[in-house]
Scaffold this active site. Structure first.
Site, PDB file in Angstrom:
ATOM      1  N   ASP A   1       3.609  -3.026   1.119  1.00  0.00           N
ATOM      2  CA  ASP A   1       4.228  -2.026   0.238  1.00  0.00           C
ATOM      3  C   ASP A   1       3.361  -1.905  -1.008  1.00  0.00           C
ATOM      4  OD1 ASP A   1       5.880  -0.429  -1.348  1.00  0.00           O
ATOM      5  OD2 ASP A   1       7.725  -1.382  -0.622  1.00  0.00           O
TER       6      ASP A   1
ATOM      7  N   ARG B   1       3.948   0.152  -3.552  1.00  0.00           N
ATOM      8  CA  ARG B   1       4.668   0.768  -4.655  1.00  0.00           C
ATOM      9  C   ARG B   1       4.913  -0.203  -5.804  1.00  0.00           C
ATOM     10  NH1 ARG B   1       9.827   2.788  -1.340  1.00  0.00           N
ATOM     11  NH2 ARG B   1       9.535   0.651  -0.561  1.00  0.00           N
TER      12      ARG B   1
END
Length: 368
Positions: free
Chosen positions: A300, A302
């Site tokens: 991930d 983000r």
């Protein structure tokens, strides 16, 4: 004309450098010690781009993430980025295949590759981060250069500084400003206002969907939703994003109001094109986590600093967060937003996303 401060100038340089990389044009990354790297996205390697690059640098190498290096059977020694030797036999198509795992089946006989014994530096990490920021695969052709100023001046190259690249996520989040707001009735909630936020340098926009008239005195029900072109717009059955988006709007409306933050973080932050490459790898049998890491990304990519900043600008300091992802809870609280409650938000699987949802539960800790 408005005078730009230092952060604005730095972000503007990064945005311009990303544009050059996306066109297959090299840029220079420097550090405070005077060391510099000339970098070219590996996926844009061809006769013309490599010819220009090699005319500027005498010796070059390939810079990969440890995730992609592992796929290529190259030990990373615990470094997050790895330098790979570029031998004479390595042509443009070999470099592209080195970076792009969707070509692994078509080009199975790669290597063996030689890792260069060069411990990762901020300069190396910044070169890879810049490629990610440009929404390209995290692999570059790179070369150490001695006189960056002369090269930049003579050939019109853009120059960015490694500390700026590595701090760019936080710098951009802190530069978010509201730029437009309008009432837009939605199918799930007619009393809705869209508020757009953009960094002062003109970077990517994020949207807050303010539903009803949420109080600033009590924590509102809210959701962080990363954009998903395939799921949100096209109704893709490979994920549950479209159901989550529309379901959240209905649920927040039923609760009397709240906020949905629609963040420009396609594919958990890797961008739409790389997400489609991840889908191609899933068609070959890899799950959603392995597909991302095989591409060279983290599971991930983000961060949730933009979400926290948007909430603060809207006047919220605590929320009831609608999510099944504990990382979002931690992510908001890290940047100063108190999550007083996690509210479950799940939908039944379909035959196309059963594996996707199972992988999120097993490998990424989603509460499903």
């Amino acid at each position: 004309m408005k005078h730009m401060d230092t952060d604005e100038k730095r972000l503007l340089s990064l945005e311009r450098a990303c544009g050059d990389l996306r066109r297959g044009h090299p840029v220079v990354v420097c550090d405070s010690s005077g060391k510099s790297l000339l970098v070219l996205p590996a996926e844009h390697a061809n006769t013309a781009t490599l010819g220009f690059f090699d005319g500027l640098a005498s010796e070059s190498f390939i810079l990969l993430t440890s995730n992609r290096a592992l796929t290529l059977k190259v030990a990373s020694k615990g470094w997050s980025v790895v330098r790979i030797a570029r031998p004479q036999w390595m042509q443009a198509n070999d470099i592209v295949a080195l970076a792009d795992p969707t070509l692994d089946l078509a080009t199975p006989m790669k290597g063996p590759f030689q890792r260069l014994e060069h411990k990762e530096t901020d300069l190396d990490k910044a070169a890879i981060k810049l490629a990610k920021w440009a929404h390209l695969l995290p692999a570059v052709v790179a070369a150490e250069i001695a006189d960056a100023k002369a090269l930049v001046s003579k050939h019109g190259l853009l120059e960015v500084f490694a500390p700026d690249v590595l701090a760019a996520d936080m710098t951009q989040a802190s530069a978010l400003k509201e730029v437009a707001s309008a009432r837009v009735p939605l199918a799930g909630s007619e009393n809705t206002r869209l508020v757009s936020f953009r960094p002062q340098t003109g970077g990517v926009e994020h949207i807050a969907i303010v539903i009803g008239e949420p109080s600033r005195r009590t924590p509102p029900l809210m959701r962080i939703h990363s954009e998903c072109f395939t799921g949100d717009l096209l109704g893709s059955l490979k994920c549950d994003c479209g159901e989550q988006l529309r379901g959240a709007i209905r649920a927040i409306d039923a609760a009397g109001g709240g906020v949905l933050l629609y963040l420009a973080q396609e594919g958990r932050g890797i961008g739409l094109i790389s997400k489609l490459k991840a889908y191609a790898l899933q068609d070959q049998g890899y799950d959603t986590v392995d597909a991302n890491t095989r591409l060279g990304f983290d599971v991930d990519e983000r961060i949730f600093a933009p979400a926290a900043e948007m909430l603060k600008l809207l006047g919220f300091t605590s929320v009831r967060l609608m999510t099944n992802n504990p990382n979002k809870v931690e992510g908001l609280e890290r940047y100063g937003i108190k999550v007083v409650e996690r509210v479950a938000h799940a939908f039944p699987p379909n035959p196309h996303n059963e594996m996707y949802l199972a992988t999120k539960k097993i490998k990424t800790g989603h509460i499903l």
